[in-house]
Design a protein around this motif. Structure first.
Motif, PDB file in Angstrom:
ATOM      1  N   ASP A 149      37.400 -24.154  34.947  1.00  0.00           N
ATOM      2  CA  ASP A 149      37.717 -22.552  35.073  1.00  0.00           C
ATOM      3  C   ASP A 149      36.574 -22.655  34.839  1.00  0.00           C
ATOM      4  OD1 ASP A 149      38.491 -19.433  35.084  1.00  0.00           O
ATOM      5  OD2 ASP A 149      39.694 -20.084  33.912  1.00  0.00           O
ATOM      6  N   ASN A 150      35.763 -21.530  35.807  1.00  0.00           N
ATOM      7  CA  ASN A 150      34.102 -20.553  35.846  1.00  0.00           C
ATOM      8  C   ASN A 150      34.671 -19.750  34.438  1.00  0.00           C
ATOM      9  OD1 ASN A 150      32.327 -23.432  36.787  1.00  0.00           O
ATOM     10  ND2 ASN A 150      33.896 -22.287  38.495  1.00  0.00           N
ATOM     11  N   GLU A 151      35.936 -19.187  34.125  1.00  0.00           N
ATOM     12  CA  GLU A 151      35.228 -18.136  33.708  1.00  0.00           C
ATOM     13  C   GLU A 151      36.010 -17.772  32.142  1.00  0.00           C
ATOM     14  OE1 GLU A 151      34.935 -14.774  34.850  1.00  0.00           O
ATOM     15  OE2 GLU A 151      33.585 -16.191  36.414  1.00  0.00           O
ATOM     16  N   PHE A 152      36.352 -19.174  32.006  1.00  0.00           N
ATOM     17  CA  PHE A 152      37.169 -20.310  29.994  1.00  0.00           C
ATOM     18  C   PHE A 152      36.395 -19.199  29.329  1.00  0.00           C
ATOM     19  CE2 PHE A 152      32.354 -21.631  30.489  1.00  0.00           C
ATOM     20  CZ  PHE A 152      32.300 -21.308  29.800  1.00  0.00           C
ATOM     21  N   HIS A 153      35.034 -18.424  29.474  1.00  0.00           N
ATOM     22  CA  HIS A 153      35.271 -17.232  28.538  1.00  0.00           C
ATOM     23  C   HIS A 153      35.254 -16.315  27.944  1.00  0.00           C
ATOM     24  CE1 HIS A 153      33.973 -14.902  31.518  1.00  0.00           C
ATOM     25  NE2 HIS A 153      32.853 -13.981  30.911  1.00  0.00           N
ATOM     26  N   GLU A 154      36.500 -16.090  28.976  1.00  0.00           N
ATOM     27  CA  GLU A 154      37.647 -14.958  28.920  1.00  0.00           C
ATOM     28  C   GLU A 154      38.950 -15.039  27.777  1.00  0.00           C
ATOM     29  OE1 GLU A 154      37.668 -12.048  29.668  1.00  0.00           O
ATOM     30  OE2 GLU A 154      36.072 -11.195  31.509  1.00  0.00           O
ATOM     31  N   GLU A 155      38.823 -16.970  27.579  1.00  0.00           N
ATOM     32  CA  GLU A 155      39.585 -17.266  26.796  1.00  0.00           C
ATOM     33  C   GLU A 155      39.107 -17.251  25.188  1.00  0.00           C
ATOM     34  OE1 GLU A 155      42.998 -16.794  27.012  1.00  0.00           O
ATOM     35  OE2 GLU A 155      42.901 -16.792  29.307  1.00  0.00           O
ATOM     36  N   LEU A 156      37.852 -16.815  25.159  1.00  0.00           N
ATOM     37  CA  LEU A 156      37.389 -17.581  23.560  1.00  0.00           C
ATOM     38  C   LEU A 156      37.243 -16.911  22.345  1.00  0.00           C
ATOM     39  CD1 LEU A 156      32.922 -18.497  25.251  1.00  0.00           C
ATOM     40  CD2 LEU A 156      35.327 -20.140  24.224  1.00  0.00           C
ATOM     41  N   PRO A 157      37.300 -15.676  22.608  1.00  0.00           N
ATOM     42  CA  PRO A 157      37.926 -15.159  21.745  1.00  0.00           C
ATOM     43  C   PRO A 157      39.350 -15.085  20.955  1.00  0.00           C
ATOM     44  CG  PRO A 157      36.714 -13.145  22.709  1.00  0.00           C
ATOM     45  CD  PRO A 157      37.321 -14.695  23.714  1.00  0.00           C
ATOM     46  N   ALA A 158      40.151 -15.613  21.709  1.00  0.00           N
ATOM     47  CA  ALA A 158      40.880 -16.332  21.054  1.00  0.00           C
ATOM     48  C   ALA A 158      40.969 -17.980  20.573  1.00  0.00           C
ATOM     49  CB  ALA A 158      42.454 -16.496  22.108  1.00  0.00           C
ATOM     50  N   LEU A 159      39.911 -18.400  21.454  1.00  0.00           N
ATOM     51  CA  LEU A 159      40.186 -20.242  20.858  1.00  0.00           C
ATOM     52  C   LEU A 159      38.904 -20.479  19.794  1.00  0.00           C
ATOM     53  CD1 LEU A 159      39.652 -21.145  25.058  1.00  0.00           C
ATOM     54  CD2 LEU A 159      41.320 -21.392  23.294  1.00  0.00           C
ATOM     55  N   LEU A 160      37.812 -19.214  20.319  1.00  0.00           N
ATOM     56  CA  LEU A 160      36.841 -19.189  18.753  1.00  0.00           C
ATOM     57  C   LEU A 160      37.165 -18.242  18.200  1.00  0.00           C
ATOM     58  CD1 LEU A 160      34.605 -21.680  18.815  1.00  0.00           C
ATOM     59  CD2 LEU A 160      33.467 -20.222  19.155  1.00  0.00           C
ATOM     60  N   PRO A 161      37.931 -18.488  17.187  1.00  0.00           N
ATOM     61  CA  PRO A 161      38.056 -16.643  16.536  1.00  0.00           C
ATOM     62  C   PRO A 161      37.089 -16.891  15.650  1.00  0.00           C
ATOM     63  CG  PRO A 161      39.623 -18.146  15.497  1.00  0.00           C
ATOM     64  CD  PRO A 161      39.156 -18.991  17.485  1.00  0.00           C
ATOM     65  N   HIS A 162      36.455 -16.950  14.559  1.00  0.00           N
ATOM     66  CA  HIS A 162      34.755 -17.256  13.258  1.00  0.00           C
ATOM     67  C   HIS A 162      34.136 -16.523  14.362  1.00  0.00           C
ATOM     68  CE1 HIS A 162      35.409 -21.221  15.010  1.00  0.00           C
ATOM     69  NE2 HIS A 162      33.850 -21.122  14.778  1.00  0.00           N
TER      70      HIS A 162
END
Length: 196
Positions: free
Chosen positions: A90-103
């Motif tokens: 998924d080349n738009e994976f970054h949209e999930e980063l706020p949830a996957l990398l909350p710190h």
């Protein structure tokens, strides 16, 4: 030996595991696939980006659509496997980063605001996850038949979209008759590892 994993598990996951070319007609259940994912999702990726996406092909209609994009030598295997998974980045994976990398939610914009950076990261990290997926299939007592012989543009158009890049197609099931090719050689430790 210095490995703590039980030798039987080592054999199941690595030494005795092979790429299957034929399968029985025993179904692969949704529960098995869920268990595989629930295990392999813990494999590490950079920034916990987790870009792997999976399309499960179960229906006869879906199988027919997929087989037409496989290389000739892979068509029969894909047509007869109980379950086929298309693994994609998924080349738009970054949209999930706020949830996957909350710190560190700012990683989304700091490192991945540009599409080329996302494509590079997604390709590498989804490939890592694809390897975890194959090991997970083995951990479930099933055989995996990963393949890259296919028309990538055709599979992308048929099953994905412009934001998802196909990485491999994996046939999944219990191994059938004459499922294995002879084991190919591997490089030795000294051929691979250099100490400086």
């Amino acid at each position: 030996m210095s490995l703590v994993l039980d030798p039987t598990a080592q054999d199941l996951l690595f030494r005795e595991a092979r790429t299957a070319n034929t399968f029985t007609d025993e179904p692969v259940t949704d529960e098995q696939v869920q268990a595989i994912y629930d295990l392999v999702k813990f494999g590490p990726t950079a920034f916990n980006q987790s870009p792997l996406r999976v399309v499960l092909v179960r229906s006869a209609e879906g199988r027919e659509r997929l087989v037409q994009h496989m290389a000739e030598g892979n068509r029969a295997k894909t047509a007869t496997a109980p379950l086929v998974a298309i693994l994609a980045a998924d080349n738009e994976f970054h949209e999930e980063l706020p949830a996957l990398l909350p710190h560190f939610p700012q990683a989304k914009d700091l490192f991945f605001s540009e599409r080329p950076a996302r494509e590079s990261a997604a390709g590498l990290n989804a490939a890592l996850q694809a390897a975890y997926f194959i090991i997970g299939v083995r951990a479930a007592g099933l055989a995996a038949g990963p393949m890259t012989g296919y028309d990538a543009a055709g599979i992308q158009k048929e099953f994905l979209d412009g934001d998802h890049t196909p990485l491999m197609v994996v046939n999944i099931g219990k191994p059938g008759e004459d499922a294995w090719f002879p084991r190919s050689p591997r490089l030795s430790f000294d051929e691979v590892v250099t100490t400086v």
